[in-house]
Every structure is written in C-alpha cells, then in structure tokens.
Design an enzyme around this catalytic site. Structure first.
Site, PDB file in Angstrom:
ATOM      1  N   HIS A 536      -1.406  83.928  28.429  1.00 47.33           N
ATOM      2  CA  HIS A 536      -2.231  82.936  27.729  1.00 47.33           C
ATOM      3  C   HIS A 536      -1.510  82.402  26.496  1.00 47.33           C
ATOM      4  CE1 HIS A 536      -6.120  85.051  29.398  1.00 47.33           C
ATOM      5  NE2 HIS A 536      -5.481  84.371  30.325  1.00 47.33           N
ATOM      6  N   HIS A 579     -10.108  83.213  28.417  1.00 46.78           N
ATOM      7  CA  HIS A 579      -8.903  82.905  29.184  1.00 46.78           C
ATOM      8  C   HIS A 579      -8.620  81.405  29.023  1.00 46.78           C
ATOM      9  CE1 HIS A 579      -8.871  86.764  31.728  1.00 46.78           C
ATOM     10  NE2 HIS A 579      -9.645  86.938  30.667  1.00 46.78           N
TER      11      HIS A 579
END
Length: 599
Positions: A536, A579
């Site tokens: 990420h 996320h």
C-alpha cells in the site's frame, strides 16, 4: 474482442494524452478520458494482457501470484536498517490491470476525516465528499441473498454503496464458522460493530465486500471494468510490453512534455503527446520515471549523471507504507467448514475448481472479516507507547521539514481517536515461517499497521530504466510503529483464549509466531524478520504545497511543468486506515474530471 496497438503504428501518430501505466488507475483514467471521441488516448503498459486468465479471474488464490514473473514485478526493498537488515519483497501487479489483478480483492474505505486531512494539508477539493462521490459512481454492488445473510446474522441492507457502476462488488458466497466466532469474539473483547464501513466510519468490525462479480464469481478489476467494455473505441489505444524510460520535455517558463520514450522488444521508441503526459505507474515507479526525465532532487540526478531539467526536491520522499503479519491457529477437530487449505492439495484443487463453476466450494471463500480499531482498545500499554512517541517527536521537532511537521501534527491528533490497528480474518494458512501440515485446516488472523510514523524514500539508482529504484521505507525507524505492532500480536493471542473463538481452534498455541516467541522483545525481533508490506505504498510524489515538499498540486500537475500530471497512489500525502485500491480508483476518477475541466 480486444485488439491491442502495434508499435509501428503508434510511433507514427501523435496522441492527445499518453498515460504511462495500464494498471488500476491508468485503465480507469483512460476509459474516462476516451469517453470524448475527439480525445485520442494511448496507454503504455509494461506488462502483458493476461486477460481471461483463470489464475487472475478465479478468487481465493491469495498470494499465489506473488513472486511469479508472469504476474509480479518482484520488487525488493533495500536492507532495512531498523529491521536487522531484512529485505522485504514488494510485489506489484505485472500486466493489464496492474495490482488490481493480483491483490486480495478487499474493498475498504478510509474514515471520512482521514481523507479530509488531505485538504487540511493544503489541497483544496481533496476531501471525503468528493472522494466518495466518485467511488459511488464506479461501484456495482450486489447484496448477498437474504438466506445467506440471515444464516450468519448479518445485515448489509443499510449500506450506502453504489450499485450501478462498472466495478462489480459482492460478498464471498461462504463465510466459515471460525470466522464468525472470531467476529463475535471481537465484540466480546470490546471492539464494536463499524457504524458505516464503506461510507465514512469503518471504525470497528465488519465483513467487507470484495471485487468479485457475483454472476460468475470471478475477479472484477481494472481490465474487466474499464478496459474490456471500452476496447472497441477507435480513440483508445493500449500498447503492451512498452516500458517507459523517460518523459521527453522542452524547456520554457514551465517544462513541457512532448512525448514519452519507451522500449519494446529490445528497441527504443518515442511516441508524441499533443496535450498531456500522465504518470500512472504507481508509487514505486512514477518517481523513478520523473528522475529519469531529469525531474527531482539535484543530488540524486547528479549522482546518476542525468541533466537536471527541473529541480523538485520532493520527488521520491515522504514514502509511507502499511505493514502486516500473521498468527495462525489449527482448527479444532469437528469443525467441518472447508478452508482454503484444501487448495494446496492437487486433487482437492481440481475438485473445487469444478465446484467453483456452480458458485460453491473453497474458491468462493474470501478474506472478508475486518476490524479497524485504536491501540487503546486492545492494549493497556497504549498511553505509555504514545507518550514515548510524543516525547521523541517533540525532541526532534526542529529537524523535521515543514511538510512533515504538518503531517505529524495530524498524526499526533489521531493517536487517541483513530484506528491504526487492523485485524483481518483468513480462512486458511497465510503466515510465516513455519509451514502448514498436510491435511490440516487453519485460520490465520492477520494484523496490520496503518498509521506508520516512519518515512522512507524511493529513488533511481541508475540511468538505466530497467534497474529497479531503491525502495527504502525505513521500517521501524520510529519505535511507535514497532511497539504498536507487538501489541497487535498479543491481542490476537488474547483472542485465542476468549470464547467463542477459543472453541473453534485446536489450541490457543499458535503455529506462527509459535510458542518460542513470547516476550515483547522476541515478538519485536520476529516482526523485524517475518512481517511484510501490505503493498500500500503512498507519498513518493506527494500532493502538498511545493514549499513543503510537494511534487504535484491539487490539479495533480507536477510543479514547474505545464502538462505533466500524476494520477496514482504516489500523490497521497498522508496514509490512512484502509486498503488502497479504492483510493487508486478515486484518484483516477477525479483526475479525469480535472482534465476535462469539470472540477
């Protein structure tokens, strides 16, 4: 039927817009810009198409693509100074659709205030209201059947989520009993149900949707949602196996892009851009491409003997990343649920591939149970950990750049009220280093760290575009990150001793980290070796004021240029508790309307 561009025809044309990267954001952006038949769009994608590939389309193959050259660029961090010199793999999707084709399909959104923080950092218009507006228009959510939800005591009817968009979303067809018991255990340990999981307040526990088309039970991703439905457009062109090497510019009062140099099948080519060049190569590659184009920190460019076209010190700085690890338990005898463990057995895999055709079996499982929570809700050490962090930051305050000071002010505010701790349920074995035993069934509880204080860098190390940049996240440079991580492991072990989750596992003793890892110090050393990235990465081309280390403005335009933009996760200035797939899509959607002049 899709027909891809041919290099010989591409180089003889001039395109209005050239997009570097046909991944999550790149294809979404290309589809929106090519809605205007008068605008010609070229996407340069370094990977192959990988369309109609069961390895991508069939869900529940978590981590199966990682490390495989056909699907993964296989990046690796530099040896980490604060993690005993460990090098961490940083996988990224290789091929059309990018990481949306190999990720874990999780559709999670940040808290409203953490997107509003982008605006607080000096970016007018970048707030939750606009962020959510653009996601609602791409979401194509299908509610689960009342029969399946009633059986689990779940209710998704009041979710505020888009239902008519091109990206298909649904819940896994199967949620196992151990997952449900773990979910209930969260409540018993004080983690509440999330009030609004996909509409601004995900703090708490919930079962998230997945990017799965419920009619075929296959992955819905950037290639299926945005490219394939629009591949027929005569003004949309995609060239595969086209590795961009630099943006070609001409000087002036502002630097102007005139084209992109790329290599294809061993040869170097140039394609012309009439209006704009847009970087959608992701947080790992976009800063490298700017540096190869002579845009970045002077000391970095000088060391590579790249002529400085535009000095921009923020390029490759302010890098932030999420981290995760896993604790695995063997399921108790008598737990009849099928888990993803059966897919390791060739005969079991073949059986469940047939079941998948009917929307049944292990391939209909998913990583869907989430809890986002504060450190104080899981640890009695929270205050002492946070006080130590405050004291260290206070002592070092004058050494921080103005941009980092602004970010740390917000992060310090978040300490008491935000949810930096993430806990995830996996119906199967997904942890390290001890392997699973044949024939056994497991549940893994992943734990993730979302508000890291550590800041890293991403910089080119060679003028050769085929040499990967140096990826240095500075993991655990700030001790608050490691200490929070340690407390997450201890909380999961507390879950194993708490009903009803304790009833679903064979023993409260976990396989990973294992009984030999028990003290805080031992857990910390384990994490330095066996934790990993959540893939990420953000911040390497931050959207901040230029004088505060920014690289792009609130129109996504690179400072000092007239027509170079960035539309990927590298522009995110401060990380959030979610996320990142949703954010990549939202950035692309907003970029399209910015370019069209609609916002």
């Amino acid at each position: 039927m899709s027909t891809f561009a041919e290099v010989e025809k591409i180089i003889s044309q001039t395109f209005d817009i050239v997009i570097i990267g046909g991944g999550t954001a790149g294809l979404c952006l290309a589809s929106r810009l090519s809605e205007d038949p008068k605008t010609s769009v070229l996407v340069l994608e370094a990977g192959q198409a990988n369309l109609d590939d069961p390895a991508i389309l069939i869900p529940a193959q978590y981590a199966a693509h990682l490390g495989q050259k056909a699907y993964d660029w296989n990046f690796t961090t530099t040896p980490q100074q604060y993690s005993n010199q460990t090098q961490f793999p940083w996988s990224r999707g290789k091929g059309l659709g990018g990481s949306s084709g190999i990720n874990f399909l999780c559709w999670t959104k940040p808290p409203q205030e953490e997107i509003d923080d982008w605006e607080r950092l000096g970016n007018p218009g970048w707030n939750w209201e606009r962020y959510q507006k653009y996601l609602l228009q791409i979401e194509g959510y299908t509610s689960p059947s009342p029969k399946s939800t009633a059986a689990h005591g779940l209710n998704f009817d009041d979710w505020k989520i888009g239902k008519d968009g091109p990206l298909k979303l649904s819940h896994p067809a199967t949620i196992t009993l151990p997952e449900l018991k773990a979910y209930q255990t969260w409540f018993n340990l004080g983690i509440p149900k999330a009030p609004a999981p996909v509409s601004g307040n995900p703090k708490g526990a919930y079962f998230t949707p997945k990017t799965i088309d419920s009619t075929t039970f296959t992955r819905s991703y950037s290639a299926t949602a945005f490219y394939l439905p629009n591949a027929h457009r005569p003004n949309l062109h995609v060239l595969l196996a086209a590795n961009a090497s630099r943006i070609i510019t001409t000087p002036g009062s502002e630097l102007r892009a005139t084209g992109v140099e790329f290599f294809h099948s061993g040869r170097t080519y140039t394609v012309n851009a009439n209006k704009e060049v847009i970087l959608c190569a992701g947080a790992l590659k976009s800063p490298q491409l700017l540096e190869l184009s002579g845009i970045g920190r002077k000391n970095v460019l000088d060391s590579l003997h790249i002529p400085v076209q535009l000095e921009l010190p923020g390029v490759g700085e302010n890098v932030q990343e999420h981290m995760f690890g896993g604790v695995t338990f063997e399921l108790a005898e008598g737990v009849d649920d099928v888990t993803m463990d059966i897919l390791r057995d060739p005969a079991g895999r073949a059986e469940h591939l047939k079941l998948h055709e009917k929307g049944e079996g292990a391939f209909t499982l998913g990583i869907t149970g989430f809890a986002f929570t504060s450190l104080a809700s899981i640890s009695d050490r929270a205050q002492s950990i946070y006080e130590a962090a405050r004291e260290k930051i206070k002592a070092n305050w004058n050494s921080y750049s103005p941009g980092l000071q602004d970010q740390y002010k917000i992060q310090l505010e978040r300490l008491e009220n935000a949810s930096p701790c993430e806990i995830i349920l996996v119906p199967g074995f997904l942890s390290f280093p001890n392997p699973p035993a044949p024939g056994k069934k497991y549940i893994t509880i992943l734990f993730a760290l979302n508000h890291n204080f550590s800041r890293g860098t991403i910089h080119a190390t060679s003028s050769n575009p085929e040499v990967d940049p140096a990826l240095d996240p500075h993991y655990f440079e700030e001790d608050v990150d490691l200490q929070t991580f340690v407390e997450l492991v201890k909380f999961i072990r507390k879950m194993a001793q708490t009903a009803p989750f304790s009833e679903a596992i064979a023993s409260p003793v976990d396989l990973n980290p294992g009984p030999s890892v028990s003290s805080d110090e031992q857990i910390g050393e384990f994490l330095k070796k066996y934790s990993g990235t959540t893939f990420h990465t953000i911040g390497s081309l931050s959207m901040l004021p230029r004088e505060k280390g920014g690289v792009v403005d609130n129109r996504l335009k690179v400072y000092g240029t007239s027509n170079i933009r960035v539309a990927d996760l590298s522009v995110v200035p401060l990380h959030f508790a979610a996320h990142t797939m949703t954010t990549a899509y939202s950035i692309a959607e907003q970029a399209a309307d910015i370019i069209k002049g609609k916002i």
